[in-house]
Each structure stands twice: as C-alpha cells, then as structure tokens.
Design a protein around this motif. Structure first.
Motif, PDB file in Angstrom:
ATOM      1  N   ASP A 114       0.850  -1.186   0.000  1.00 35.25           N
ATOM      2  CA  ASP A 114       0.000   0.000   0.000  1.00 35.25           C
ATOM      3  C   ASP A 114       0.886   1.237   0.000  1.00 35.25           C
ATOM      4  N   SER A 179      -6.871  -0.093   3.373  1.00 34.03           N
ATOM      5  CA  SER A 179      -5.742  -0.179   2.442  1.00 34.03           C
ATOM      6  C   SER A 179      -6.248  -0.709   1.114  1.00 34.03           C
ATOM      7  N   TYR A 180      -5.895  -0.035   0.030  1.00 35.04           N
ATOM      8  CA  TYR A 180      -6.356  -0.463  -1.291  1.00 35.04           C
ATOM      9  C   TYR A 180      -5.473  -1.560  -1.889  1.00 35.04           C
ATOM     10  N   THR A 181      -4.333  -1.842  -1.263  1.00 34.20           N
ATOM     11  CA  THR A 181      -3.393  -2.838  -1.780  1.00 34.20           C
ATOM     12  C   THR A 181      -2.981  -3.776  -0.660  1.00 34.20           C
ATOM     13  N   ALA A 190      -4.995  -5.348  -5.540  1.00 34.90           N
ATOM     14  CA  ALA A 190      -5.113  -3.889  -5.452  1.00 34.90           C
ATOM     15  C   ALA A 190      -6.453  -3.488  -6.043  1.00 34.90           C
ATOM     16  N   ARG A 363      -1.092  -2.752  -8.180  1.00 35.61           N
ATOM     17  CA  ARG A 363      -1.353  -1.358  -7.815  1.00 35.61           C
ATOM     18  C   ARG A 363      -1.243  -0.462  -9.041  1.00 35.61           C
TER      19      ARG A 363
END
Length: 402
Positions: A114, A179-181, A190, A363
């Motif tokens: 992230d 958290s996107y990742t 991601a 990501r």
C-alpha cells in the motif's frame, strides 16, 4: 563496514519519539528526529492523495505559497506525472539524486504494497549504500506511524483530499477498505475507484484470514446519496454476515434479504463475492447480476464465463449458487464494474489494456486502468468505474510484503 561519515538511523529511537508525541504531531516528530540523526537540511512526508495523480506535502511550518490551509495545517499538492515521486511510488525503490552541495533522497512509505507516500530527505552529502538502506527502513517505519496516527486525527484524510468530497462520496469512502493494496505471500491484490461526478454507489472490499481471502465488488443502482446509502446497507450486511461466520452462500442470501427487507422496489445492487482457500488454491464465487471478470493467463485475456443470477435485493428469499472460480498459479484476474464499460468509454479496450499490463504491479494496473477510463471519457465519467486486480501465485505461504 560503516565509515565515520556514514549516517546512523535508530528506528527504535524514532518510534520512541512518536510515542511521546500527539497523533497529529507524529510525522513531525519523526521528521525532526531524522533531521537530527542524519543532519538533514529538511525532512518531509509527501502523502499520496485520493486522486492517485498527486502527492501532498503536509506541514504546519512557515506559510507555503498556493497550499491549502486548515486550522494551522498546510497541504501543498504536487503533480506526480513524470516526477521522481511518481517513479518512487511505482517502483517502490529509493531514489537518490545529487544536488550541488548534497543529495536528495526519496524513499517509499509503504506497508504490504500500500503506497502511502514518500519520505523526502535533503542531506549535506551523498549517502552510502548502508545509508540508503537505513533510510528505506525508516520510511517503512514511518508507514506504521501514519497508519496508527490517522486513526486519531482528520489531518491526513484532509490532506489527501485535493478535491472536496460531496456527502455521497464521504459515505462511499467509509465503505472501502483501509488499504487499497495487499501483498500477502500467495497473492497480491489492489483496488481502485474512479468516482463519477455524481457518485454511482460502487464499492470493493476484502479481508484476509489465516487460510482464506474474501473479496467483493459491488455496484448499487442510482447515484448520489441514495446509491451511497444502498451500498452502505449491502456492504454492512456482507461484513456482518462474514463476521458472524456465515459461509459464502449464506452471506449472499443474508445480504439479499437485508436489501429486500429494507429498500424500496427497484433498488438493488449487483456484485460478485469471492472466497479463495489459501491452502488448496480453490476459489468459489457468487455472481449477482454483475459484469464478468477478465483473466490474463499466458499472455491471453478472456472473460471468465460465470452463471449470472439476479442482483441482490430483487428476489426476497432467493438462494444463490456458489460457483467454482477457475484459478491457476500465474493468473491475473480483474474484477470490474460496468462504469469501466459505459457508453462514453467505448473507445477503451479494457482487455487490450490488461494484456499490456503483464509487467506491472497490481497497484499500477488499477491506476493505469483508472487513468485510461478517465482519458476515454474526457474526464467526464457518468458512472463510477471500479476495478480490483488479483495476482494469484499459489504455492505455500511466503512473505512478499514490501
């Protein structure tokens, strides 16, 4: 061997400084300690903003021309494209450049993939390889500082908002994972959401257990607050069912009935729910009226053929079929919402863009796809465009975290 001119960074001392500082001053405490330890002329955190196209330097020091201000805090927004900051965030590698009388060091501030931001230090001399490694460790420790501190203050959240959020976007933001990742040994995932001008009710979510990954992507009908509230009910019911220990079929049925019992006729949510057994690599999916995912395997992109069932909320009491989800080590899967395929994005070939992404981190994949749909629509999205990229490596658990 270190020479007398080498820098010495004591990560333990950095964290002790944080413990003695208020949450809002935690990053400044780290920056101050780093300046002392390495005799840096300056030290700053640049945090990635929510657009994915800029970084923001947060400071409460002297006035900064052009910066946003709030209650004594300042946020200076700097475009990413073509800059060393962009390179550091993408590659997750420390960047060192020589200045006339010193050096500038940029280190990724990252936790499990992230990309939180960049630590920027200006040093009086050029750092050794050991110095660079120490600075990298300090930047990694800073990631944990930011994660812990932002639970107690809105300053980081405010700083990341280069564009003010409408109410619907505020509600939608709370539905997304912290958290996107996530890099977790056997997989990396991601997610990214490009919001429409009138928020379209998209969400994605995931959670990781010892032996399983749970993932969802959903799209509520409508726009603005109505869609955001509908998405809230759906995501809340999925999380509640999961945390009560319901299996995948029961989670889907519970979410469906929660919508049917609490919403007006015509209100529904499409979605896909995925469970992945990390011990066996077996995956299962529920597909409630949602756009089919894409798979990149051995250089070829294809749509994954799934049975399509009615969206959540349409048929009270419905039981959903749990389908096997074909997954092999080396697969890259992209889940997406129909905003990626809307009429004014017709010039975007998502499959071709995915085929060109093989060498990118997930990501980067979702950011590239998000940027591509914005360009295809002339930055005029009529519906949210959301995507989740899952790379499955398979094999035994191993640590791939950054």
């Amino acid at each position: 061997m270190r020479g007398p001119e080498d820098l010495v960074i004591d990560v333990g001392a950095l964290l002790e400084k944080v413990e003695n500082a208020a949450p809002i001053a935690a990053v400044e405490a780290v920056a101050g300690a780093l300046r002392e330890m390495v005799a840096a002329r300056s030290a700053a955190l640049l945090i990635a903003d929510f657009s994915g196209h800029s970084v923001v330097r947060l400071t409460s020091a002297g006035p900064v021309s052009g910066a946003r201000t709030h209650d004594g805090e300042q946020a200076e927004t700097l475009p990413l494209e073509g800059t060393p900051y962009d390179r550091v965030i993408r590659t997750q590698r420390v960047h060192v450049e020589e200045l006339g009388d010193g050096a500038r060091v940029l280190a990724p501030v990252t936790d499990r993939g992230d990309a939180i931001g960049v630590l920027e230090l200006v040093l009086p001399g050029y750092p050794s390889a050991d110095d660079v490694a120490d600075i990298g460790s300090a930047a990694h420790a800073l990631a944990y500082v930011v994660i812990a501190a932002r639970r107690h203050t809105d300053v980081f959240e405010w700083g990341q908002r280069s564009t003010p959020f409408a109410l619907a976007a505020e509600i939608q933001r709370r539905l997304l994972p912290a958290s996107y990742t996530c890099e977790a040994g056997q997989f990396t995932l991601a997610g990214w959401l490009e919001p429409a001008g009138s928020v379209g009710g998209d969400t994605f979510d995931y959670t990781l257990e010892r032996n399983a990954l749970h993932l969802s992507i959903t799209d509520a009908v409508g726009h603005q607050v109505e869609a955001a509230l509908l998405a809230t009910l759906l995501v809340g019911s999925l999380r509640n069912g999961r945390r009560r220990g319901l299996d995948l079929a029961a989670q889907a049925a519970y979410a469906n009935d929660s919508l049917a019992d609490n919403c007006l006729p015509g209100q529904f949510v499409t979605g896909q729910l995925l469970d992945l057994d990390l011990r066996t690599g077996a995956a299962r999916v529920v597909n409630a009226g949602h756009t089919l995912p894409l798979r990149l395997r051995d250089g070829h992109v294809e749509e994954i053929d799934l049975r399509v069932e009615p969206p959540f909320g349409v048929l009270p009491g419905k039981s959903f079929q749990v389908q096997p989800f074909p997954l092999e080590p080396g697969d890259r899967i992209v889940f997406l919402t129909d905003g990626m395929l809307e009429r004014n994005a017709a010039t975007l070939d998502v499959a071709a863009a995915l085929a060109d992404s093989a060498d990118l981190h997930p990501r980067e994949v979702v950011h590239e796809l998000g940027g591509a749909v914005l360009r295809a629509t002339g930055h005029d999205l009529k519906d949210d465009a959301t995507m989740v990229c899952l790379d499955w490596y398979g094999g035994p658990q191993r640590d791939r975290s950054t």
